[in-house]
Design a protein around this motif. Structure first.
Motif, PDB file in Angstrom:
ATOM      1  N   ASP A   1     -11.877  -4.624   6.273  1.00  0.00           N
ATOM      2  CA  ASP A   1     -11.217  -3.184   6.270  1.00  0.00           C
ATOM      3  C   ASP A   1     -12.219  -2.334   5.628  1.00  0.00           C
ATOM      4  O   ASP A   1     -12.166  -1.215   6.189  1.00  0.00           O
ATOM      5  CB  ASP A   1      -9.898  -3.333   5.468  1.00  0.00           C
ATOM      6  CG  ASP A   1      -9.288  -2.063   5.617  1.00  0.00           C
ATOM      7  OD1 ASP A   1      -9.343  -1.589   6.646  1.00  0.00           O
ATOM      8  OD2 ASP A   1      -8.524  -1.263   4.547  1.00  0.00           O
ATOM      9  N   LYS A   2     -13.168  -2.944   4.881  1.00  0.00           N
ATOM     10  CA  LYS A   2     -14.187  -1.967   4.305  1.00  0.00           C
ATOM     11  C   LYS A   2     -15.732  -2.039   4.819  1.00  0.00           C
ATOM     12  O   LYS A   2     -16.482  -1.598   4.216  1.00  0.00           O
ATOM     13  CB  LYS A   2     -14.342  -2.585   2.567  1.00  0.00           C
ATOM     14  CG  LYS A   2     -12.974  -2.094   2.020  1.00  0.00           C
ATOM     15  CD  LYS A   2     -13.195  -2.628   0.449  1.00  0.00           C
ATOM     16  CE  LYS A   2     -11.999  -2.510  -0.162  1.00  0.00           C
ATOM     17  NZ  LYS A   2     -10.723  -2.502   0.454  1.00  0.00           N
TER      18      LYS A   2
ATOM     19  N   PRO B   1      -6.191 -13.272   3.546  1.00  0.00           N
ATOM     20  CA  PRO B   1      -6.036 -11.869   3.072  1.00  0.00           C
ATOM     21  C   PRO B   1      -7.278 -11.318   2.367  1.00  0.00           C
ATOM     22  O   PRO B   1      -7.537  -9.869   2.761  1.00  0.00           O
ATOM     23  CB  PRO B   1      -4.973 -12.040   1.963  1.00  0.00           C
ATOM     24  CG  PRO B   1      -4.342 -13.274   2.447  1.00  0.00           C
ATOM     25  CD  PRO B   1      -5.014 -14.227   2.800  1.00  0.00           C
TER      26      PRO B   1
ATOM     27  N   GLU C   1       0.930  -1.093   0.140  1.00  0.00           N
ATOM     28  CA  GLU C   1       0.039  -0.036   0.037  1.00  0.00           C
ATOM     29  C   GLU C   1       0.801   1.266   0.021  1.00  0.00           C
ATOM     30  O   GLU C   1       0.579   2.243  -0.833  1.00  0.00           O
ATOM     31  CB  GLU C   1      -0.940   0.041   1.253  1.00  0.00           C
ATOM     32  CG  GLU C   1      -1.760  -0.991   1.175  1.00  0.00           C
ATOM     33  CD  GLU C   1      -1.247  -2.407   1.952  1.00  0.00           C
ATOM     34  OE1 GLU C   1       0.145  -2.372   2.148  1.00  0.00           O
ATOM     35  OE2 GLU C   1      -2.115  -3.450   2.504  1.00  0.00           O
TER      36      GLU C   1
ATOM     37  N   TRP D   1      -9.609 -10.010   5.410  1.00  0.00           N
ATOM     38  CA  TRP D   1      -8.982  -9.041   6.033  1.00  0.00           C
ATOM     39  C   TRP D   1      -9.449  -7.722   5.206  1.00  0.00           C
ATOM     40  O   TRP D   1      -9.619  -6.717   5.493  1.00  0.00           O
ATOM     41  CB  TRP D   1      -7.456  -8.855   6.192  1.00  0.00           C
ATOM     42  CG  TRP D   1      -7.043  -9.594   7.293  1.00  0.00           C
ATOM     43  CD1 TRP D   1      -7.603 -10.734   7.723  1.00  0.00           C
ATOM     44  CD2 TRP D   1      -5.742  -9.374   7.927  1.00  0.00           C
ATOM     45  NE1 TRP D   1      -7.159 -11.364   9.045  1.00  0.00           N
ATOM     46  CE2 TRP D   1      -5.783 -10.544   9.044  1.00  0.00           C
ATOM     47  CE3 TRP D   1      -4.631  -8.633   7.820  1.00  0.00           C
ATOM     48  CZ2 TRP D   1      -4.604 -10.313   9.987  1.00  0.00           C
ATOM     49  CZ3 TRP D   1      -3.733  -8.639   8.792  1.00  0.00           C
ATOM     50  CH2 TRP D   1      -3.752  -9.488   9.752  1.00  0.00           C
ATOM     51  N   GLN D   2      -9.208  -7.931   3.679  1.00  0.00           N
ATOM     52  CA  GLN D   2      -9.636  -6.717   2.906  1.00  0.00           C
ATOM     53  C   GLN D   2     -10.953  -6.344   3.022  1.00  0.00           C
ATOM     54  O   GLN D   2     -11.396  -5.351   3.014  1.00  0.00           O
ATOM     55  CB  GLN D   2      -9.263  -7.255   1.465  1.00  0.00           C
ATOM     56  CG  GLN D   2      -8.972  -5.979   0.480  1.00  0.00           C
ATOM     57  CD  GLN D   2      -8.384  -6.502  -0.784  1.00  0.00           C
ATOM     58  OE1 GLN D   2      -8.650  -7.626  -1.149  1.00  0.00           O
ATOM     59  NE2 GLN D   2      -8.276  -5.475  -1.622  1.00  0.00           N
TER      60      GLN D   2
ATOM     61  N   GLY E   1      -3.547  -0.886   7.045  1.00  0.00           N
ATOM     62  CA  GLY E   1      -3.013  -1.266   5.735  1.00  0.00           C
ATOM     63  C   GLY E   1      -1.586  -1.626   6.069  1.00  0.00           C
ATOM     64  O   GLY E   1      -0.958  -2.691   5.272  1.00  0.00           O
TER      65      GLY E   1
END
Length: 434
Positions: A189-190, A182, A57, A185-186, A270
RNA sequence: GUGGUUGUAGCUCAAUCGGUUAGAGCGCCGGACUGUGGCUCCGGAGGUUGCGGGUUCGAUCCCCGUCAGCCACCCCA
């Protein structure tokens, strides 16, 4: 068209700088209360300092270039790698735990939006050498106080806390495959910006069974420790990995910060190097970007400097905080820039004004006078515009008596004062000591 | 980097259907006011309507490009 500042870079006019300095002063005051010492490092660093450990990132948005010596360099996008290097270089000689803070200007090359420029200042506070949960609580408390000191309360700012150890263990227990972690997690995160159906669809799309998706959504909705258990069999064991987070929360409640806190497994962050506690501060209305983010990074010093020290810290930017302060009316009124304005009635008075100015400035007073001959009314108008507290009018008649006229500009009052007593009179009136 | 949207004085904004000299308030400068500020009144400066091109007799207005701001993505110091 006049040349303007580069996109994402700011000009600080005096009123802007006043707010910036207000923020810096407040930050420094709070950091000092926690026994933190200030440090700094270079704004320009070798590119590899960031490509090594920071994660895609940041690397994708580095403000980097090749310097004239052919070196690959980058303006610093974050302070932690610099800090890690500095600490690692002297790790043996520094008393632990290390409590350091800095207010670096950081840079990123990305398209700007509100609250997100190519440059900002960031309070960085790090606590190095202590693995226990009290260090986590201490850092979160400091972050809270760093906004509380501006007058922001729990109704203005919320802290969301999570722990990567806990989330990882929960995912394992739910049977989420290593390769799917992953993706989860992504998606987590949103969470805050995504309707739940879409989140569910994304998780299903990643090959996660429907029942597991339901339980993941349950975890995502949890807002306190007591929400977590009872979600299903098998979770209790995973919750054991959440002990540090639970204790951190308990400690913060003991400090009286409970009303700022929310558990939120959607806090992922991130940066790749976080290993435990992760947290963010947001405005309570959820209209702005994150004010602050941080967490524990126990392996970074090892991988970057070869010194095995646990560490954690946070960064708090000046941009979003400044916007929040403006919105809540917490920006202090600008003070006056001078204490005393000296006015000369005739050109013959000017040398006496100059001499008095020198004397008063030596005494520590902030003094201004007209730089061109002007009517007295005009000079006092300028004094008023400058918000001067006092004015001294020097004229031939008073001078003949060895006196000057001292005016209190906040009212109408004025009185004759012996020239020899002016300095003492003004310094005590202003209460400023040189 | 992708998409959308908006650019008029230092700031906040106005300008009829595309119509000839682009206005107002605030701010700034000056005057009323040669030993006294805040208030008031009067006057002035300040614009290549972001920039470039196109359509038109005529463009702040319509079209294209570009730059910049904002918003949403990407992502989040």
């Amino acid at each position: 068209m006049q040349p303007q500042a580069l996109p994402g870079f700011r000009d600080f006019y005096p009123t802007d700088l006043a707010l910036r300095e207000h923020i810096f002063r407040t930050w420094r005051r709070v950091a000092a209360r926690y026994g933190f010492e200030e440090y700094d490092g270079p704004p320009l660093e070798p590119l590899e300092l960031y490509t090594a450990k920071s994660g895609e990132e940041i690397v994708g948005q580095l403000y980097s270039f090749t310097d004239r010596g052919g070196r690959e360099v980058s303006l610093r996008p974050e302070m932690t790698p610099t800090l890690a290097r500095m600490v690692a270089a002297r790790a043996n000689g520094l008393r632990k735990p290390i409590r350091w803070f800095s207010i670096p200007q950081l840079f990123r090359y990305e398209r700007q939006q509100r609250g997100r420029l190519r440059e900002h200042f960031q309070l960085n506070c790090d606590l190095i050498g202590e693995p226990g949960h009290l260090a986590d609580a201490e850092i979160v408390a400091l972050a809270i106080d760093a906004v509380r000191a501006f007058g922001l309360g729990p109704e203005d700012v919320r802290v969301r806390l999570s722990d990567r150890r806990l989330l990882t263990a929960l995912l394992q227990n739910l049977g989420v495959a290593e390769t799917q972690v992953p993706v989860v997690w992504q998606v987590f995160d949103k969470l805050r910006r995504t309707p739940e159906e879409i989140t569910a669809a994304k998780l299903s799309g990643a090959g996660i069974p429907g029942a597991t998706v339901e339980r993941l959504l349950g975890l995502a909705r949890s807002r306190s420790w007591s929400d977590l258990p009872g979600l299903g069999p098998g979770l209790d064991a995973a919750l054991a990995r959440g002990e540090p987070l639970r204790r951190t929360l308990e400690s913060l409640e003991a400090m009286g910060y409970g009303d700022y806190l929310d558990l939120d497994l959607g806090i992922v962050r991130g940066l790749a190097y976080y290993t435990g506690t992760v947290f963010e501060l947001f405005d309570a209305r959820g209209e702005l970007r994150a004010i602050c983010g941080g967490g524990r990074y126990d392996n970074l010093l090892q991988s970057l400097g070869g010194v095995d020290l646990p560490a954690l810290g946070f960064g708090m930017g000046d941009v979003v905080l400044g916007e929040l302060l403006r919105e809540r009316g917490l920006v202090p009124e600008p003070g006056s820039s001078i204490d005393v304005f000296l006015a000369a009635i005739t050109p013959d008075d000017l040398p006496h004004v100059l001499g008095l100015a020198r004397e008063l400035r030596d005494a520590g007073l902030r003094v201004e006078y007209a730089l061109a001959p002007q009517a007295v009314g005009k000079q006092l108008k300028l004094a008023d515009a400058r918000s001067a507290r006092l004015a001294v009018v020097v004229g031939p008649d008073d001078r003949a008596r060895g006196e000057v006229m001292v005016k209190d500009l906040r009212g109408k009052a004025q009185e004759s004062v012996a020239r020899s007593a002016v300095r003492e009179r003004l310094t005590s009136a202003v209460g400023r000591v040189g």
